[in-house]
Design a protein around this motif. Structure first.
Motif, PDB file in Angstrom:
ATOM      1  N   ASP A 165      18.636  39.386 -10.612  1.00  0.00           N
ATOM      2  CA  ASP A 165      18.788  37.931 -10.495  1.00  0.00           C
ATOM      3  C   ASP A 165      17.488  37.190 -10.209  1.00  0.00           C
ATOM      4  N   LYS A 166      16.359  37.853 -10.356  1.00  0.00           N
ATOM      5  CA  LYS A 166      15.086  37.196 -10.052  1.00  0.00           C
ATOM      6  C   LYS A 166      14.522  36.396 -11.222  1.00  0.00           C
ATOM      7  N   GLU A 167      14.976  36.696 -12.442  1.00  0.00           N
ATOM      8  CA  GLU A 167      14.505  36.013 -13.643  1.00  0.00           C
ATOM      9  C   GLU A 167      15.707  35.703 -14.533  1.00  0.00           C
ATOM     10  N   PRO A 168      15.591  34.717 -15.432  1.00  0.00           N
ATOM     11  CA  PRO A 168      16.677  34.466 -16.391  1.00  0.00           C
ATOM     12  C   PRO A 168      16.938  35.716 -17.234  1.00  0.00           C
ATOM     13  N   VAL A 169      18.198  35.995 -17.520  1.00  0.00           N
ATOM     14  CA  VAL A 169      18.538  37.241 -18.206  1.00  0.00           C
ATOM     15  C   VAL A 169      17.980  37.301 -19.627  1.00  0.00           C
TER      16      VAL A 169
END
Length: 524
Positions: A165-169
């Motif tokens: 969840d740290k970056e857009p998928v």
């Protein structure tokens, strides 16, 4: 800060308590252990940090033996944190008391080292692979690809951080894009054991291990697999011969390891029959099938479909091919046949057992059977115009394209051992003749390729011919192949194809009796 990990039992492993990104996986991973069949599993881990998951695997999956290789760059020792992690993982692995190795490099160079080492191993590959390295999509894809080449058949391969969840998928900086690309590339080669919503992607590999390349000092091992030239097999098939072709194709796939491409020249197959032929090889991922249509101005369109064997020369996208009639049964690998040295000739073929020196309407000389042919298409194409002209002038020859091929290549073929095309077994091969006695018929006692010569549905005259008994016929015709020593083997292979069970259906006998002979049917 030291802590006692759930995997550590009473041993005081040194893990940082605020960096436990693994323990929540223990229950799920433990449920996967029964899928690992090796008594001494080999584990590969990419991204090991302090070794928390590595220690768990050594103490549980490898509790009765096994080993682990851990890959982590440890900041290349340029930071104090990296040096501390390196010291901790080595201490923790030492406390686990099992065989282990740490490669302190970035994943790609480390994996290349392992790949090169595994080329020389007597038992290469890994049973459990955990990929938890870079979060970059391209790095994750590359780690997965190289690790996949080290995964044994049946191996468990785990990608971490699928729903990070740290970056857009959809970002290149998220591992999901790399994992999805890997999954698309290797579709059909794995069983997925988790859902899209899960944080990890867990796969069970369904295919054999294939490193896929060599380095110079390891070139003596696995050249065929590494070069991936493969074997090209061609058949000419219509609806009457579709079931027979399935047996020919399946028996090649059953007996011959390595890359195989089947080229099926379509003489009028239905869409359903094509699907069934494709399904015949679906149990292998290193085998493919290509259907080739005949051009509108071909010999077959002018003289009859039996001449498609000559049209095939122009339409196959390869320079060397093993041609098989659709009425053969392969009993051992065709690799040795494929590797036959043609010694500068255009083709290799076995002598014709029925007519070893030809017949009355063709010049007496060594005469080959055209049911199994190893063809140098590049050389043959140099004289293809001449071959087609001869075909038209000999369109009424007794044995049609076989007579043409024998005349055209009369001094341009290499004789194969009869084990590669065993003809007339149980029928005319047992009758002595001066020409036949000169052949090495003993080679057919344990043949590599059985050729069921004769018609699908013999005529009354053929059935009653007192000079050839029992009659020569195909296993799937109304007569079967009476007296043939391998007809039961043919039916056994049929049960591995989409036509399985057809012999027991109430309508089968009536259907085969109603079918007309196809113009694709070879004369011998």
């Amino acid at each position: 800060m030291a802590s006692t990990d759930p995997a550590s039992e009473v041993v005081a492993y040194e893990f940082t308590s605020t960096q436990d990104w693994f323990s929540h996986n223990i229950q799920h991973w433990s449920s996967l252990f029964p899928l690992v069949t090796s008594s001494h599993p080999r584990v590969l881990e990419i991204g090991s940090w302090e070794g928390r998951s590595a220690v768990f695997l050594l103490n549980n999956l490898c509790k009765n033996g096994g080993e682990i290789m851990c890959i982590d760059h440890f900041d290349l020792f340029h930071t104090e944190a990296g040096r501390q992690r390196f010291n901790r993982i080595n201490r923790n692995l030492l406390l686990a008391g099992k065989k282990s190795r740490v490669l302190s490099q970035f994943s790609v160079p480390a994996l290349m080292i392992i790949l090169e080492e595994e080329m020389s191993s007597s038992n290469p590959g890994f049973d459990w692979i955990y990929i938890d390295g870079s979060h970059e999509a391209d790095d994750t894809m590359l780690d997965g690809e190289l690790a996949w080449r080290l995964a044994r058949k049946g191996a468990i391969v785990i990608f971490d951080d699928y729903n990070w969840d740290k970056e857009p998928v959809d970002s290149i900086h998220h591992p999901k894009r790399g994992i999805d690309t890997f999954l698309t590339l290797h579709a059909g080669q794995y069983e997925r054991l988790t859902e899209d919503s899960h944080y990890q992607v867990v796969l069970r590999k369904l295919t054999e291990m294939r490193i896929g390349f060599l380095v110079a000092d390891k070139a003596e091992h696995g050249m065929n697999d590494a070069l991936d030239y493969g074997i090209h097999v061609a058949l000419i098939v219509d609806s009457v011969y579709a079931m027979g072709a399935a047996i020919a194709i399946r028996s090649v796939a059953d007996t011959t390891p390595g890359r195989i491409t089947f080229y099926v020249v379509d003489c009028g197959l239905t869409a359903s029959e094509k699907v069934k032929l494709q399904e015949t090889i679906s149990f292998r991922t290193d085998t493919t099938m290509v259907f080739r249509d005949l051009p509108t101005n071909c010999l077959a369109s002018q003289l009859g479909a039996v001449w498609a064997k000559l049209d095939m020369i122009d339409i196959l996208p390869v320079e060397r091919v093993l041609y098989l009639d659709a009425d053969v049964l392969v009993r051992s690998s065709v690799r040795k046949l494929w590797d036959t040295d043609l010694m500068g000739k255009s083709l290799a073929a076995a002598p014709d057992v029925g007519h070893p020196t030809g017949h009355g309407s063709i010049e007496s000389r060594p005469y080959f059977n055209a049911g199994v042919l190893l063809l140098d298409l590049a050389r043959i194409r140099l004289r293809c115009v001449e071959l087609k002209k001869l075909s038209r002038s000999m369109k009424n020859a007794k044995f049609r394209e076989q007579d043409v091929l024998n005349k055209h290549f009369s001094e341009d073929w290499v004789a194969l051992d009869l084990k590669w095309n065993a003809q007339g077994l149980g029928t005319y091969a047992k009758y002595p003749s001066p020409d036949r006695d000169a052949l090495q018929l003993a080679s057919m006692q344990d043949p590599s390729i059985v050729h069921f010569t004769g018609p699908v549905h013999p005529s009354v005259a053929e059935v009653l011919n007192p000079y050839i008994q029992p009659v020569t016929a195909k296993p799937w015709g109304y007569m079967g192949a009476p007296g043939h020593p391998f007809q039961h083997d043919w039916w056994h292979v049929l049960e591995k194809t989409p036509w399985k069970g057809i012999r027991s259906t109430a309508t089968w006998y009536h259907k085969i009796c109603d079918k007309k002979k196809s113009s694709c049917e070879p004369p011998m």
